[in-house]
Enzyme design. Sequence first.
Site, short mmCIF file in Angstrom:
data_model
loop_
_atom_site.label_atom_id
_atom_site.label_comp_id
_atom_site.label_asym_id
_atom_site.label_seq_id
_atom_site.Cartn_x
_atom_site.Cartn_y
_atom_site.Cartn_z
N ASP A 61 38.02 43.94 46.63
CA ASP A 61 37.75 43.99 45.20
C ASP A 61 39.04 44.47 44.57
O ASP A 61 39.68 45.41 45.04
CB ASP A 61 36.59 44.93 44.88
N ASP A 114 47.99 37.24 36.44
CA ASP A 114 49.37 37.13 36.92
C ASP A 114 50.40 36.76 35.83
O ASP A 114 51.49 37.34 35.81
CB ASP A 114 49.48 36.10 38.06
N HIS A 155 49.85 44.13 45.00
CA HIS A 155 48.84 45.11 45.45
C HIS A 155 48.14 44.61 46.71
O HIS A 155 47.95 45.33 47.67
CB HIS A 155 47.83 45.32 44.31
#
Length: 211
Positions: free
Chosen positions: A83, A166, A191
């Site tokens: 997630d 993005d 990340h």
Amino acid sequence: MGENKVKIILNFFCKMKEIIIVSDNPGKIKEYQDKLKSYKLIPYKEVLPIEHIPEEEDTFKANAFIKADTVFRILKKPCLADDSGLIVDALPNELGVHSKRFSEEMTDQANNQLLLEKLKDIDQRQAKFKTVICLLIPGEHPRFYQGEVKGKILRKARGNQGFGYDPLFYIEGLNKTLAEMTIDEKNIYSHRAKAIEALIKDIENENIVVF
Ligand code: IMP
């Protein structure tokens, strides 16, 4: 091709481990497969007729677990889910685990447009992406890995690679948005890349990462 070479190749494929990836997002699946080259990732929808897995918990960790566990309970095979979300300093509580449902339409385009609109008079543009991966393996306790990347939200979209937020997420040191990076570049700095690296390290060392 010699007999030995054929054996080596067959051996390689037989040994290749399969992990079910619990995601509906082709961009995300591609990023995982690109980094986890020695594993065959199988999107859960290829093996299960589940339409939608709700992700309504308050934390990335709980949502990642629910996604992975829903499929793991049925298949009892290694399952991986993450997630992720965008955390914008100037809009506390608005994105994070709710990043997907930010706009009414819940599309990338509408989400980005709403983000630009909400930040239009705000100079404080600091943000970060966060991801938490949950990996469930039969006979083992759940494993979790996390990764973050810091950046800022631009006033105009740049680039057409990647997905989600993005095109608005700019990394100063690199002078690029995540959407201006190739998948290989995004898979160094993002990340998700950091969380996947923690997973690889853990699996390879058979250590357990707890946070
Ligand atoms: P989820 O983790 O797939 O539920 O994603 C939640 C929201 O964050 C969606 O709107 C995604 O498009 C967005 N998101 C997650 N990861 C990324 C990323 O790597 N880049 C851009 N947007 C992302």
